[in-house]
Design an enzyme around this catalytic site. Structure first.
Site, short mmCIF file in Angstrom:
data_model
loop_
_atom_site.label_atom_id
_atom_site.label_comp_id
_atom_site.label_asym_id
_atom_site.label_seq_id
_atom_site.Cartn_x
_atom_site.Cartn_y
_atom_site.Cartn_z
N HIS A 44 -1.52 0.87 -9.72
CA HIS A 44 -2.08 -0.07 -8.86
C HIS A 44 -2.72 -1.09 -9.74
O HIS A 44 -4.07 -1.22 -9.27
CB HIS A 44 -3.31 0.82 -8.16
CG HIS A 44 -3.55 -0.07 -6.74
ND1 HIS A 44 -3.77 0.53 -5.39
CD2 HIS A 44 -3.78 -1.44 -6.34
CE1 HIS A 44 -3.92 -0.42 -4.47
NE2 HIS A 44 -3.88 -1.73 -5.29
N ARG A 100 1.09 -1.01 -0.10
CA ARG A 100 0.06 0.12 0.00
C ARG A 100 0.90 1.21 -0.12
O ARG A 100 2.13 1.32 0.59
CB ARG A 100 -0.85 -0.07 1.25
CG ARG A 100 -1.87 -1.02 1.27
CD ARG A 100 -3.18 -0.52 0.30
NE ARG A 100 -4.45 -1.17 0.23
CZ ARG A 100 -4.65 -2.16 -0.57
NH1 ARG A 100 -3.74 -2.70 -1.57
NH2 ARG A 100 -5.69 -2.84 -0.45
C1 GLV Z 1 -5.67 -4.58 -4.03
O1 GLV Z 1 -5.10 -3.69 -3.81
C2 GLV Z 1 -6.31 -5.52 -3.03
O2 GLV Z 1 -6.28 -5.43 -2.07
O3 GLV Z 1 -7.01 -6.44 -3.81
#
Ligand code: GLV
Length: 308
Positions: A271, A223
């Site tokens: 992401h 993250r």
């Molecule tokens: C993506 O970041 C997830 O947590 O699945």
């Protein structure tokens, strides 16, 4: 049981698959304008806070993602509600793939070849000496284990670090705060796949990153809040770190003008390292709903005090 679907994802793409996988259960799209359904379960991804005020009978959430940090941070989340997170569901292999890509891009100089092509330059880089590229995987849950195994299978020296000790063949497993300095000190490429919790927020900072081997690189697929972004930029500027591949950011989308956009030492992606795959996710949710409905222990259940 009755399950509501509460996610900003298009329900049209999910409902038929969920209904097919869960015959015998009622699945509807959560509708804040309609009277509460009394649903016991909800399939969610970044649900709005009103869900919990509206559907007061909810006992369990099935999260369409691996990370539950955003849900656990919601002040409206009822204390007794259980949360099951996506179990692998094709996530681990994608993230392992991303780690291989990012590591090889750096270690084999593929990033350099991209620039060379743009400049019309033919310039082979020296061959890869794996012993010069010890990899450290921070976090050894199902994703971290897969990453560590895949990189070890490519003959990189791999160590992994986790809160409690794990055993993975071919991987040097280290654990706990006491062993973190030794883990960092033997690592040149640090791959972060930790869950975001109070204990791991900001764990990638000047103090930890400067313990890595010289010319170290960071691959962050955990993250954004694991990383103190300014510390990374400072360490790159000081020549203490050589580069970074980042898939997650403190603010997403990465704000225009952020230095990461233009820094040639930083390779960014939006992401996408591990995306939720519909069919695999539906299979995982269906398994968990079945376990819950039969009164069995539900796999992938989150320990709220632990934060994942
Ligand atoms: C993506 O970041 C997830 O947590 O699945």
């Amino acid at each position: 049981m009755h399950i509501v679907f509460a996610s900003h994802q298009d329900p049209g793409a999910w409902l038929p698959a969920l209904r097919e996988a869960l015959p015998g259960h009622t699945i509807t799209v959560w509708n804040p304008q309609a009277p509460p359904t009394g649903a016991e379960g909800a399939v969610v991804w970044q649900p709005p806070a009103e869900l919990f005020e509206h559907e007061r009978n909810l006992k369990i959430l099935f999260n369409l993602g691996a990370g539950v940090d955003a849900i656990l941070r919601m002040p409206q989340l009822p204390s007794g509600i259980r949360i099951a997170r996506l179990e692998d569901a094709g996530m681990a292999v994608q993230i392992a793939e991303y780690a291989v890509y990012a590591l090889l891009r750096i270690a084999r100089g593929f990033g350099v070849y991209e620039r060379d092509q743009a400049a019309g330059r033919w310039q082979p880089q020296p061959g890869l000496l794996r012993r010069l590229w010890p990899v450290g995987v921070l976090g050894l849950g199902s994703v971290g284990e897969r990453v560590a195994r895949v990189l070890a299978a490519l003959d990189f020296p791999v160590a992994g670090w986790s809160r409690s000790r794990r055993a993975i063949e071919g991987v040097q497993c280290m654990a706990g705060a006491d062993e973190l300095p030794a883990f960092l000190a033997r690592t040149r490429v640090l791959v972060n796949v930790l869950p975001l919790t109070d204990a791991t927020r900001g764990i990638l900072n000047r103090r930890t990153l400067s313990q890595l081997l010289p010319d170290a690189c960071l691959i962050n697929v955990g993250r954004g809040a694991h990383l103190v972004e300014q510390d990374l930029l400072d360490l790159l500027d000081e020549g203490r770190l050589a580069g970074a591949a980042l898939d997650v950011f403190e603010h997403e989308p990465l704000p225009p003008g952020h230095r990461f956009w233009s820094d040639p030492r930083v390779h960014i992606t939006p992401h996408i390292a591990g995306t939720t795959l519909r069919d695999e996710a539906v299979e995982s949710v269906a398994r968990q709903v079945g376990q819950y409905a039969r009164g069995e222990p539900v796999s992938g259940i989150v320990e709220r005090a632990r934060g994942y």
